[in-house]
Structures are given as C-alpha cells and as structure tokens.
Write a protein that holds these residues in place. Structure first.
Motif: not given
Length: 369
Positions: A320-328, A331-340
């Motif tokens: 989750a920490n990695a996901g929050l960092f990447i999302r911050t 922010p333009e990533l789609t849900e699928r792109e963020l998962e990848d």
C-alpha cells in the motif's frame, strides 16, 4: 578457576568493538566529509523510516556489526569481498551479541565459535595485533571445550563446526523475462534527501542465513538456552528483513539451526517463540521490527523478480505504501495502470488470482489513507 562461557564471549565482543571502530572509520573517511561513520546509520534509519530514540556511538558493537552486514545505501558493502565473508561472519556475531547483551545462557561451544569468528574477521581486515589478542580467548575456549567433551583439541574444533546449510526455498512462479522496478520508485519524495545517501530508497535485502546451532536446539525449546537462542535469531532476522511473514521467519530460523524442512508442528513451536520475544505480529501474520511503527511507516522496498521475494509474503502495508507513493507521483494513471506499476515495483507482472487477492488487501489500506 572454571571456564565461564558468558565472560569469555563478553571479553571477545568487548575486544572486537575496540578494534572495529578505527577499521570502519578509516574505510569510510573518504565518503563522509568529516562526519563520524555513525552518520551512515542515521541516514539509513531515515531512509527506512525507522523510529529511534537513541544515538549511535562509534564504540557500540551493535552499530559496528550493522555497518558490516547491511547494504550502506549507495556505498554498497564497502567492507566485504565477493564471497560475502564479512557480512556472513558479522551476522553470526550479531546473534551471539544479542544473546550476550540479554544475559542469555551461552555454552562453551558458543564461546569458541564467537572467538573464532572474531579472530578470522580481524585477520580479514589485516588487524593481526587485534587477532593475536583474541587468539588467547579462542585457545582458552577450545581447551575448555575439549575438556568438556573428553576429546583432543583438534577433535573439539572439528566438532564445534556447524553443518552447511540447506536453504531450500521453492521459487515463486517465474515471470516471462526480467521484471525490474521503475527508476521512479527507487528514489524517495523530494525533501527526503540525506547528505550521505542522497534521495535513494532502500531496496529489499533478504536475510543471509548463517549457521547458528544444531537442530537439537529446536528439540529442546523448553530449556532456557534453546529458547533464548531461537528468539535471538528470530529477532535479528526481523530487525534485518521485517516486516516479514511469519511463515518465512520460521523457515529462516529453522534453516539457521540446520533444518532442511520444517513440519507444521515445528513451525508452530518457532512461531510461539516469536510471540514470546515480544515482537509485534499483525492480523496478516507479519512480524515487525521494534524500529518500525506499523501505523506510521510510509516506506517500501522495491525488488526485481530475482530477489527471491514471494509477493504473497510482502506486507500489504508495504504494498500500500508503494501504491500511495506511485499514485501521488502519477495521479493520471488508470486503476489498471496503477496496479501494474505496483506489481512491477515488487518484481511481478503476472496477475494470478492469489496475487490479485493480496493486492486487493493492500488497495483497501490505500483507500483508508
């Protein structure tokens, strides 16, 4: 006067701490711009988001052995050779220091192995005067061991050697080709730069299994010496690699005592000792180092697909920490792109059902942040 293993080990470790300080200082001086070498540990702790209420001292063996056994950010392993002799020997000494520091029960064999490791480590660093001073402690321990076992000195030295280890981990499902974290996640957010390590992020480093004792230690966990040894090994592994899944922790601990495979009963016995060691274990069965507060930890450790790290044994909090960092950052990533992107950060590409279930747990944590 009878031989006292605890006093022998203490004398060995005290002497080693006096000799290692100048060795470490000389090796790192070109990189520190006049700072004490403990500044490297300060930077590492900040990099790992550790909570710490004390300051490191240059004569502290615990701090010295961390310098010898851990990757020092961009400096790598400046004390080691390609065979990893220093980090392996240092890891064994970290465990014996832990037992000694907590007034654990030590055997004559422990005293001999501690002095033997100290002598060989100082010889590696070409500190022959220091090695010669510890040699008398090694000789005394070996003579006591021979007398205890009723054998010759050479036979006692041979008997004291611990067996080679079989760390037969099964590989996770292989990916189609290499999967490496993006360059983006290897750097921390702006404002987290350190004078020594820059803005680099700590990558995942697996614990190097070292022989600590024979399998009979695990057969006698009701005895004080046995359970203290097991708790010390487990604590060192958690400190080095945590948060770590209980299954992996029990397996690595068993390997350290010469076990090739662990039965369910044996895993439960070791897990019980982990609980008794006072380490925090969360609802997902991840064991946390005392240096990390799970509720405020914001770091993660990227790894490629050759790190030997099973995705299902990475804490959902870390994912989750990695996901929050990447999302911050993106922010333009789609849900699928963020998962990848999250999967790639931990050396994964395949979206198997168990992988996605585990990722979903991490996503629930992200949604609450």
């Amino acid at each position: 006067m009878s031989f006292n293993p605890s006093l022998s080990v203490k004398a060995t470790l005290d002497h080693l701490s006096r000799r290692l300080d100048p060795i470490i200082a000389r090796r790192l001086a070109p990189h520190l711009n006049g700072l004490p070498w403990t500044a490297v540990l300060d930077a590492l702790d900040d990099q790992r988001n550790y909570a710490r209420t004390f300051r490191y001292e240059t004569n502290d063996l615990h701090a010295q052995l961390r310098m010898l056994t851990e990757r020092l950010g961009t400096l790598g392993y400046p004390f080691d050779d390609t065979a990893r002799f220093v980090s392996t020997t240092g890891s064994k000494l970290r465990i014996i220091r832990n037992v000694s520091a907590h007034n654990g029960e030590l055997s004559v064999g422990d005293a001999f192995r501690a002095s033997d490791d100290a002598v060989e480590l100082l010889k590696f660093f070409r500190d022959h005067d220091g090695a010669a001073e510890v040699e008398s402690l090694r000789r005394e321990a070996l003579q006591a061991l021979a007398a205890e076992e009723g054998v010759s000195v050479s036979e006692a030295a041979e008997d004291a050697a611990l067996p080679a280890l079989d760390t037969g981990d099964e590989d996770e499902e292989l990916e189609d080709g290499p999967v490496t974290p993006s360059e983006d996640v290897l750097h921390r957010a702006p404002g987290h730069e350190s004078q020594i390590l820059g803005a680099t992020r700590a990558i995942y480093e697996p614990w190097t299994v070292v022989p600590v004792g024979h399998s009979d230690v695990l057969d006698n966990l009701r005895t004080r010496r046995a359970y203290q040894q097991v708790r010390s090994v487990a604590t060192e592994i958690v400190t080095f690699e945590g948060p770590i899944h209980m299954d992996r922790l029990t397996r690595l601990t068993g390997y350290s005592f010469g076990m090739k495979r662990l039965t369910v009963k044996r895993q439960r016995q070791i897990a019980h000792q982990v609980h008794k060691a006072g380490l925090y274990i969360d609802e997902d069965r991840f064991v946390w180092p005392r240096e990390i507060y799970p509720n405020s930890w914001s770091e993660f450790r990227p790894n490629d697909n050759e790190a030997g790290r099973h995705f299902l044994q990475i804490s959902p909090v870390e994912i989750a920490n990695a996901g929050l960092f990447i999302r911050t950052r993106h922010p333009e990533l789609t849900e699928r792109e963020l998962e990848d992107a999250i999967l790639q950060t931990f050396g994964k590409k395949r979206r198997g059902a168990s992988v996605m279930d585990h990722l979903e747990v991490a996503q629930e944590i992200m949604a609450q942040s």
